[in-house]
Every structure is written in C-alpha cells, then in structure tokens.
Design a protein around this motif. Sequence first.
Motif, PDB file in Angstrom:
ATOM      1  N   SER A  32       0.799  -1.227   0.000  1.00 11.80           N
ATOM      2  CA  SER A  32       0.000   0.000   0.000  1.00 11.80           C
ATOM      3  C   SER A  32       0.830   1.275   0.000  1.00 11.80           C
ATOM      4  CB  SER A  32      -0.920   0.018   1.220  1.00 11.80           C
ATOM      5  OG  SER A  32      -1.761  -1.104   1.194  1.00 11.80           O
ATOM      6  N   GLY A  33       2.092   1.167   0.400  1.00 13.21           N
ATOM      7  CA  GLY A  33       2.913   2.357   0.576  1.00 13.21           C
ATOM      8  C   GLY A  33       2.635   2.975   1.933  1.00 13.21           C
ATOM      9  N   SER A  34       3.527   3.820   2.402  1.00 17.67           N
ATOM     10  CA  SER A  34       3.335   4.485   3.685  1.00 17.67           C
ATOM     11  C   SER A  34       4.341   5.617   3.818  1.00 17.67           C
ATOM     12  CB  SER A  34       3.495   3.488   4.849  1.00 17.67           C
ATOM     13  OG  SER A  34       4.836   3.067   4.956  1.00 17.67           O
ATOM     14  N   LYS A  35       4.303   6.251   4.954  1.00 20.64           N
ATOM     15  CA  LYS A  35       5.297   7.277   5.296  1.00 20.64           C
ATOM     16  C   LYS A  35       5.910   6.884   6.620  1.00 20.64           C
ATOM     17  CE  LYS A  35       3.241  11.112   2.851  1.00 20.64           C
ATOM     18  NZ  LYS A  35       2.619  12.409   2.927  1.00 20.64           N
ATOM     19  N   ARG A  36       7.189   7.134   6.760  1.00 22.31           N
ATOM     20  CA  ARG A  36       7.906   6.856   7.999  1.00 22.31           C
ATOM     21  C   ARG A  36       8.774   8.049   8.338  1.00 22.31           C
ATOM     22  NH1 ARG A  36       9.283   1.485   9.710  1.00 22.31           N
ATOM     23  NH2 ARG A  36       7.401   0.234   9.419  1.00 22.31           N
ATOM     24  N   VAL A  37       8.874   8.348   9.624  1.00 24.41           N
ATOM     25  CA  VAL A  37       9.819   9.358  10.080  1.00 24.41           C
ATOM     26  C   VAL A  37      11.100   8.611  10.432  1.00 24.41           C
ATOM     27  CG1 VAL A  37      10.338  11.097  11.824  1.00 24.41           C
ATOM     28  CG2 VAL A  37       8.020  10.910  10.883  1.00 24.41           C
ATOM     29  N   ILE A  38      12.186   8.966   9.758  1.00 22.59           N
ATOM     30  CA  ILE A  38      13.460   8.267   9.899  1.00 22.59           C
ATOM     31  C   ILE A  38      14.445   9.175  10.640  1.00 22.59           C
ATOM     32  CG2 ILE A  38      15.361   7.166   8.664  1.00 22.59           C
ATOM     33  CD1 ILE A  38      12.716   5.794   8.127  1.00 22.59           C
ATOM     34  N   PRO A  39      14.923   8.737  11.822  1.00 17.94           N
ATOM     35  CA  PRO A  39      15.988   9.511  12.485  1.00 17.94           C
ATOM     36  C   PRO A  39      17.339   9.124  11.876  1.00 17.94           C
ATOM     37  CG  PRO A  39      15.302   7.697  13.886  1.00 17.94           C
ATOM     38  CD  PRO A  39      14.460   7.635  12.636  1.00 17.94           C
ATOM     39  N   PHE A  40      18.239  10.094  11.749  1.00 17.90           N
ATOM     40  CA  PHE A  40      19.590   9.783  11.274  1.00 17.90           C
ATOM     41  C   PHE A  40      20.579  10.754  11.897  1.00 17.90           C
ATOM     42  CE2 PHE A  40      18.147  13.003   8.345  1.00 17.90           C
ATOM     43  CZ  PHE A  40      19.274  13.745   8.032  1.00 17.90           C
ATOM     44  N   PHE A  41      21.820  10.317  11.990  1.00  9.42           N
ATOM     45  CA  PHE A  41      22.899  11.142  12.505  1.00  9.42           C
ATOM     46  C   PHE A  41      23.749  11.597  11.325  1.00  9.42           C
ATOM     47  CE2 PHE A  41      21.749   8.652  16.191  1.00  9.42           C
ATOM     48  CZ  PHE A  41      21.821   9.588  17.207  1.00  9.42           C
ATOM     49  N   PHE A  42      24.237  12.821  11.408  1.00  7.46           N
ATOM     50  CA  PHE A  42      25.150  13.308  10.383  1.00  7.46           C
ATOM     51  C   PHE A  42      26.282  14.063  11.078  1.00  7.46           C
ATOM     52  CE2 PHE A  42      22.242  16.748  11.096  1.00  7.46           C
ATOM     53  CZ  PHE A  42      22.985  17.909  10.936  1.00  7.46           C
ATOM     54  N   ARG A  43      27.407  14.163  10.382  1.00  8.25           N
ATOM     55  CA  ARG A  43      28.585  14.856  10.922  1.00  8.25           C
ATOM     56  C   ARG A  43      28.837  16.116  10.107  1.00  8.25           C
ATOM     57  NH1 ARG A  43      32.216   9.512  11.434  1.00  8.25           N
ATOM     58  NH2 ARG A  43      31.065   8.617  13.164  1.00  8.25           N
ATOM     59  N   TYR A  44      29.389  17.105  10.798  1.00  4.87           N
ATOM     60  CA  TYR A  44      29.712  18.353  10.118  1.00  4.87           C
ATOM     61  C   TYR A  44      30.868  19.026  10.849  1.00  4.87           C
ATOM     62  CZ  TYR A  44      26.976  20.367  13.932  1.00  4.87           C
ATOM     63  OH  TYR A  44      26.502  20.712  15.173  1.00  4.87           O
ATOM     64  N   LEU A  45      31.531  19.906  10.138  1.00  2.00           N
ATOM     65  CA  LEU A  45      32.640  20.663  10.734  1.00  2.00           C
ATOM     66  C   LEU A  45      32.134  22.023  11.176  1.00  2.00           C
ATOM     67  CD1 LEU A  45      35.658  19.982   8.366  1.00  2.00           C
ATOM     68  CD2 LEU A  45      35.507  19.411  10.781  1.00  2.00           C
ATOM     69  N   GLU A  46      32.495  22.392  12.398  1.00  5.42           N
ATOM     70  CA  GLU A  46      32.156  23.714  12.903  1.00  5.42           C
ATOM     71  C   GLU A  46      33.371  24.252  13.640  1.00  5.42           C
ATOM     72  OE1 GLU A  46      28.132  24.904  14.491  1.00  5.42           O
ATOM     73  OE2 GLU A  46      29.319  24.863  16.346  1.00  5.42           O
ATOM     74  N   GLY A  47      33.960  25.309  13.099  1.00  3.19           N
ATOM     75  CA  GLY A  47      35.152  25.895  13.708  1.00  3.19           C
ATOM     76  C   GLY A  47      36.309  24.913  13.773  1.00  3.19           C
ATOM     77  N   GLY A  48      36.404  24.050  12.745  1.00  3.22           N
ATOM     78  CA  GLY A  48      37.489  23.072  12.696  1.00  3.22           C
ATOM     79  C   GLY A  48      37.256  21.850  13.581  1.00  3.22           C
ATOM     80  N   ILE A  49      36.097  21.778  14.224  1.00  3.22           N
ATOM     81  CA  ILE A  49      35.792  20.649  15.108  1.00  3.22           C
ATOM     82  C   ILE A  49      34.715  19.789  14.446  1.00  3.22           C
ATOM     83  CG2 ILE A  49      34.881  19.975  17.372  1.00  3.22           C
ATOM     84  CD1 ILE A  49      35.950  22.683  18.413  1.00  3.22           C
ATOM     85  N   LEU A  50      34.946  18.471  14.423  1.00  4.39           N
ATOM     86  CA  LEU A  50      33.969  17.547  13.856  1.00  4.39           C
ATOM     87  C   LEU A  50      32.871  17.308  14.882  1.00  4.39           C
ATOM     88  CD1 LEU A  50      33.256  15.740  11.428  1.00  4.39           C
ATOM     89  CD2 LEU A  50      34.512  13.893  12.563  1.00  4.39           C
ATOM     90  N   LYS A  51      31.644  17.630  14.504  1.00  3.51           N
ATOM     91  CA  LYS A  51      30.500  17.462  15.394  1.00  3.51           C
ATOM     92  C   LYS A  51      29.490  16.532  14.741  1.00  3.51           C
ATOM     93  CE  LYS A  51      30.853  21.917  17.696  1.00  3.51           C
ATOM     94  NZ  LYS A  51      30.086  23.051  18.187  1.00  3.51           N
ATOM     95  N   SER A  52      28.559  16.041  15.556  1.00  4.33           N
ATOM     96  CA  SER A  52      27.480  15.215  14.995  1.00  4.33           C
ATOM     97  C   SER A  52      26.162  15.697  15.568  1.00  4.33           C
ATOM     98  CB  SER A  52      27.704  13.736  15.286  1.00  4.33           C
ATOM     99  OG  SER A  52      27.623  13.486  16.657  1.00  4.33           O
ATOM    100  N   SER A  53      25.109  15.447  14.825  1.00  2.59           N
ATOM    101  CA  SER A  53      23.787  15.869  15.232  1.00  2.59           C
ATOM    102  C   SER A  53      22.769  14.852  14.728  1.00  2.59           C
ATOM    103  CB  SER A  53      23.482  17.256  14.659  1.00  2.59           C
ATOM    104  OG  SER A  53      22.224  17.710  15.105  1.00  2.59           O
TER     105      SER A  53
END
Length: 170
Positions: A32-53
């Motif tokens: 039938s199909g559906s919708k799902r809310v998918i949580p995910f983590f990503f990394r990014y650089l901020e002020g030369g520091i590797l962060k994740s969210s």
Amino acid sequence: DRRFSSYFSKKEWEANSSVRIPITISLEESVSGSKRVIPFFFRYLEGGILKSSEKRVELKIPAGIRDGDTISAYDSGSETNLLVKVSIGSSDRFYRDGLDIYSTIEISVYDAILGGEVVVPTVREDVEVKIPAGIQPGTKLRLKGRGSPALDKNIFGDHYVSVGVRIPPS
C-alpha cells in the motif's frame, strides 16, 4: 541498489555525505505504501571541530516496493544523502512472491459441499468471493489484480487463496 527518488545530480550525490539506514516495513506497507519518520545522525565541521547531530526526515515509501530495494532522499538542512534499505517483515496472514500475494482461508464443510460466498481478507481490503459447490480442500482461488502493484506502474499482481475445509467435531 535500486534508487527511486534522486533529487540531485550524480555530481551533487558524490559531493555530499551519505548515510545508510536499514528499515523494516510490514508486508501490508510494501503493497500500500506508507510514510515513515526516519531519524539519522550526520557529521559536520564547525570551527574546525567535527561534530554530529541527529535529524529526522519524513520518508515516503512507495506502493510496490520490494525487499532489498533502496530509497534515496536528500536532506538539504544537513546536506546529507539518505540511502534507506528496505526489508519487508513476515506476515501472519499473507505471503508475497513478486507481485502475487498468497493466503489461506477455512470454510465450513457445508460451504465446501453446497458452495456459497465468503469474505476473504486481502492486503488492501476484504473481498467477497464465491465458493463453487464441491470445492476440494487445497484448491487455490485467483483474485485477479488483488496483489501488489508494480513500482511506479499501473500493473497489479494477483492474490491466490488456498481453501481449507473446517470439519466440525463429532
């Protein structure tokens, strides 16, 4: 991997980061199909520091998706490509093989001898089915076009119902 929705060019795809996420959906959702809310983590650089969210994205699961297919989506807020690999869980009532769906029903010995009409659950809705008089146990009835849709096409498989006969206790 098969991708169904790519909102960016291959060059953009390779330029951004990718996150692979496995999910399991029900057989009914695959049809039938559906919708799902998918949580995910990503990394990014901020002020030369590797962060994740962590972020959440609503993913549309198309009707007709198959076990092992991958849905791709792009989250512009994190500049992340999501590659969501779909697994289809088992069902207590139905079995899927390609576009066709299989199930079993039990009818009374009286309906087997005399024939009649019974309500058969399918993956989308209940359907009234005529049982021919003298039907034998194990007979398969074909419900044309009541199976899974083909992905992005107006083609449907069939639903096959194996008939069992319920014998009353003596």
